[in-house]
Write an enzyme that holds these catalytic residues in place. Structure first.
Site, PDB file in Angstrom:
ATOM      1  N   HIS A 163       8.145   9.436  -5.056  1.00  0.00           N
ATOM      2  CA  HIS A 163       7.411   8.255  -5.533  1.00  0.00           C
ATOM      3  C   HIS A 163       6.358   8.651  -6.571  1.00  0.00           C
ATOM      4  O   HIS A 163       5.957   9.803  -6.659  1.00  0.00           O
ATOM      5  CB  HIS A 163       6.712   7.542  -4.371  1.00  0.00           C
ATOM      6  N   LYS A 167       0.836   6.306  -4.816  1.00  0.00           N
ATOM      7  CA  LYS A 167       1.235   5.799  -3.497  1.00  0.00           C
ATOM      8  C   LYS A 167       0.302   6.342  -2.418  1.00  0.00           C
ATOM      9  O   LYS A 167       0.039   7.543  -2.357  1.00  0.00           O
ATOM     10  CB  LYS A 167       2.688   6.203  -3.195  1.00  0.00           C
TER      11      LYS A 167
HETATM   12  N1  NDP Z   1       8.743  -3.218   0.512  1.00  0.00           N
HETATM   13  C1  NDP Z   1       9.017  -2.830  -0.736  1.00  0.00           C
HETATM   14  O1  NDP Z   1      10.141  -2.957  -1.248  1.00  0.00           O
HETATM   15  C2  NDP Z   1       7.924  -2.251  -1.546  1.00  0.00           C
HETATM   16  C3  NDP Z   1       6.731  -1.998  -0.948  1.00  0.00           C
HETATM   17  N2  NDP Z   1       5.696  -1.472  -1.657  1.00  0.00           N
HETATM   18  C4  NDP Z   1       4.454  -1.321  -0.908  1.00  0.00           C
HETATM   19  O2  NDP Z   1       3.576  -2.354  -1.335  1.00  0.00           O
HETATM   20  C5  NDP Z   1       2.222  -1.903  -1.248  1.00  0.00           C
HETATM   21  C6  NDP Z   1       1.542  -2.112  -2.593  1.00  0.00           C
HETATM   22  O3  NDP Z   1       2.166  -1.294  -3.554  1.00  0.00           O
HETATM   23  P1  NDP Z   1       1.705  -1.355  -5.096  1.00  0.00           P
HETATM   24  O4  NDP Z   1       1.799  -2.742  -5.606  1.00  0.00           O
HETATM   25  O5  NDP Z   1       2.430  -0.277  -5.784  1.00  0.00           O
HETATM   26  O6  NDP Z   1       0.168  -0.934  -4.933  1.00  0.00           O
HETATM   27  P2  NDP Z   1      -1.065  -1.287  -5.886  1.00  0.00           P
HETATM   28  O7  NDP Z   1      -2.155  -0.342  -5.521  1.00  0.00           O
HETATM   29  O8  NDP Z   1      -0.615  -1.389  -7.295  1.00  0.00           O
HETATM   30  O9  NDP Z   1      -1.451  -2.773  -5.416  1.00  0.00           O
HETATM   31  C7  NDP Z   1      -2.126  -3.087  -4.250  1.00  0.00           C
HETATM   32  C8  NDP Z   1      -3.118  -4.182  -4.616  1.00  0.00           C
HETATM   33  O10 NDP Z   1      -3.701  -4.684  -3.449  1.00  0.00           O
HETATM   34  C9  NDP Z   1      -5.113  -4.562  -3.560  1.00  0.00           C
HETATM   35  N3  NDP Z   1      -5.626  -4.385  -2.221  1.00  0.00           N
HETATM   36  C10 NDP Z   1      -5.749  -3.253  -1.503  1.00  0.00           C
HETATM   37  N4  NDP Z   1      -6.193  -3.553  -0.278  1.00  0.00           N
HETATM   38  C11 NDP Z   1      -6.368  -4.885  -0.232  1.00  0.00           C
HETATM   39  C12 NDP Z   1      -6.814  -5.785   0.746  1.00  0.00           C
HETATM   40  N5  NDP Z   1      -7.161  -5.360   1.949  1.00  0.00           N
HETATM   41  N6  NDP Z   1      -6.845  -7.098   0.454  1.00  0.00           N
HETATM   42  C13 NDP Z   1      -6.476  -7.561  -0.755  1.00  0.00           C
HETATM   43  N7  NDP Z   1      -6.050  -6.745  -1.741  1.00  0.00           N
HETATM   44  C14 NDP Z   1      -5.996  -5.430  -1.479  1.00  0.00           C
HETATM   45  C15 NDP Z   1      -5.341  -3.392  -4.467  1.00  0.00           C
HETATM   46  O11 NDP Z   1      -6.645  -3.385  -5.004  1.00  0.00           O
HETATM   47  P3  NDP Z   1      -7.264  -1.970  -5.550  1.00  0.00           P
HETATM   48  O12 NDP Z   1      -6.562  -1.707  -6.835  1.00  0.00           O
HETATM   49  O13 NDP Z   1      -8.722  -2.297  -5.689  1.00  0.00           O
HETATM   50  O14 NDP Z   1      -6.984  -0.927  -4.510  1.00  0.00           O
HETATM   51  C16 NDP Z   1      -4.264  -3.647  -5.493  1.00  0.00           C
HETATM   52  O15 NDP Z   1      -4.637  -4.639  -6.426  1.00  0.00           O
HETATM   53  C17 NDP Z   1       2.304  -0.433  -0.792  1.00  0.00           C
HETATM   54  O16 NDP Z   1       2.142  -0.390   0.607  1.00  0.00           O
HETATM   55  C18 NDP Z   1       3.724  -0.025  -1.149  1.00  0.00           C
HETATM   56  O17 NDP Z   1       4.207   0.989  -0.306  1.00  0.00           O
HETATM   57  C19 NDP Z   1       5.812  -1.176  -2.972  1.00  0.00           C
HETATM   58  C20 NDP Z   1       6.984  -1.381  -3.624  1.00  0.00           C
HETATM   59  C21 NDP Z   1       8.152  -1.930  -2.958  1.00  0.00           C
HETATM   60  O1  LIG Z   2       4.834   2.506  -2.746  1.00  0.00           O
HETATM   61  C1  LIG Z   2       5.913   2.233  -3.329  1.00  0.00           C
HETATM   62  O2  LIG Z   2       6.024   2.242  -4.551  1.00  0.00           O
HETATM   63  C2  LIG Z   2       7.073   1.900  -2.496  1.00  0.00           C
HETATM   64  N1  LIG Z   2       6.904   1.770  -1.214  1.00  0.00           N
HETATM   65  C3  LIG Z   2       7.882   1.408  -0.265  1.00  0.00           C
HETATM   66  C4  LIG Z   2       8.052   2.502   0.774  1.00  0.00           C
HETATM   67  O3  LIG Z   2       7.065   3.112   1.183  1.00  0.00           O
HETATM   68  O4  LIG Z   2       9.189   2.721   1.212  1.00  0.00           O
HETATM   69  C5  LIG Z   2       9.161   0.921  -0.886  1.00  0.00           C
HETATM   70  C6  LIG Z   2       9.537   1.602  -2.157  1.00  0.00           C
HETATM   71  O5  LIG Z   2       9.992   2.876  -1.858  1.00  0.00           O
HETATM   72  C7  LIG Z   2       8.374   1.633  -3.137  1.00  0.00           C
END
Ligand code: NDP
Ligand SMILES: O=C(O)C1=N[C@H](C(=O)O)C[C@H](O)C1
EC number: 1.17.1.8
Length: 274
Positions: A163, A167
């Protein structure tokens, strides 16, 4: 489609990489309307999330107040919260959504198995649907199903997940779910061949309850990738999925929003709703 029949959706973590993509996907879905955009980023409070996500004005200002947003969403009826935030707060946020009757679709990874069990019990008691989806990409589900088939024939398997280096959690939720799915074949993987010594701690990765080693790579330039490697005398069988762009997760996100509505309990994994 009339506003009445559209699914009201709140995005928690709307300013993030996934959050912005999800805002765009919802804006483009006729049967959904974005009613709330929550993020903790103080600079964005009050700004239109549509402008930030790059899909034009949506008249939904960013707020940091999840609870007030859930109350408002509850009053709309049949609402859904998509959470893509951070492992640190996810348990409380999902509990809060269930308590307000707003169905959570949880993309955020990092929940422990115990937390998932507790949330499942809470959702069941409240009769509120909840989906925990460690990976929304269909290609990953196909890879997991192929791995399950291969696991019937191979006793040795390791998972390598790769990743981007922003992350927060390791190993990925996808790698953990993949290892859990392989439990179905009811065998003990990776029977030791020799007594191993790690001269560098962690060199063999982390080992799951299923005795499967998971190795986590974090590098700029990567998005989200996973290999499941099977070995047997004289052969190696490798399955690989590459998410090149977060747009690959959006069909699964939209499907989850639609499928969570009639549920009365928690389901874990996109495979459960396909
Ligand atoms: N299920 C799936 O297919 C996928 C899952 N994910 C998961 O999604 C999550 C987010 O990933 P990603 O978008 O890359 O991360 P980012 O860090 O880009 O986005 C997270 C956002 O949420 C904000 N944030 C953090 N904590 C809180 C809170 N308690 N309340 C409100 N907002 C909050 C962050 O603010 P700040 O920038 O200030 O920290 C940021 O704007 C991760 O857990 C990742 O593993 C990601 C891709 C695919
Ligand atoms: O953090 C990410 O980017 C992603 N998180 C998810 C995971 O932890 O499996 C899904 C995907 O791999 C992207």
């Amino acid at each position: 489609m009339s506003n009445q029949s559209q699914i009201p959706v709140v995005v928690n973590g709307a300013m993030g990489r996934m959050g912005r993509e999800i805002v765009k996907a919802i804006a483009g879905a006729d049967d959904m309307k974005l009613v709330g955009a929550v993020d903790r980023n103080p600079d964005a409070i009050g700004q239109d999330i549509g402008e930030i996500a790059g899909c034009g004005p949506l008249e939904v200002p960013v707020t940091h107040d999840l609870e007030a947003t859930l109350v408002m969403a509850q009053s709309e009826g049949n609402a859904v919260m998509v959470d893509v935030t951070h492992p640190a707060k996810i348990y409380e946020q999902v509990r809060a959504a269930i308590a307000y009757g707003v169905r959570p679709v949880v993309g955020t990874t990092g929940l422990t198995p115990e937390q998932i069990v507790e949330l499942a019990e809470f959702a069941e008691k409240a009769s509120v649907g909840c989906l925990i989806i460690p990976n929304f990409a269909i290609g990953v589900i196909l890879m997991q199903q192929a791995a399950l088939k291969a696991a019937e024939y191979f006793d040795h398997v390791e998972i390598i997940e790769l990743h981007h280096n922003r992350k927060a959690d390791a190993p990925s939720g996808t790698a953990i779910k993949t290892a859990q799915m392989l439990q179905e074949v009811k065998k003990s993987f990776n029977p030791p061949q020799v007594e191993e010594t790690e001269t560098l701690s962690g060199a063999r990765g982390g080992t799951t309850e299923e005795s499967i080693n998971i190795h986590s790579v974090r590098l700029p330039g990567l998005v989200a990738h996973q290999e499941v490697m099977f070995g047997a005398p004289g052969q190696v069988y490798t399955l690989r999925h590459d998410a090149m762009d977060r747009v690959c997760f959006m069909p699964g996100v939209l499907l989850s929003i639609r499928k969570v509505l009639p549920l009365k309990s928690l389901l874990y994994g996109l495979d459960k709703i396909l």
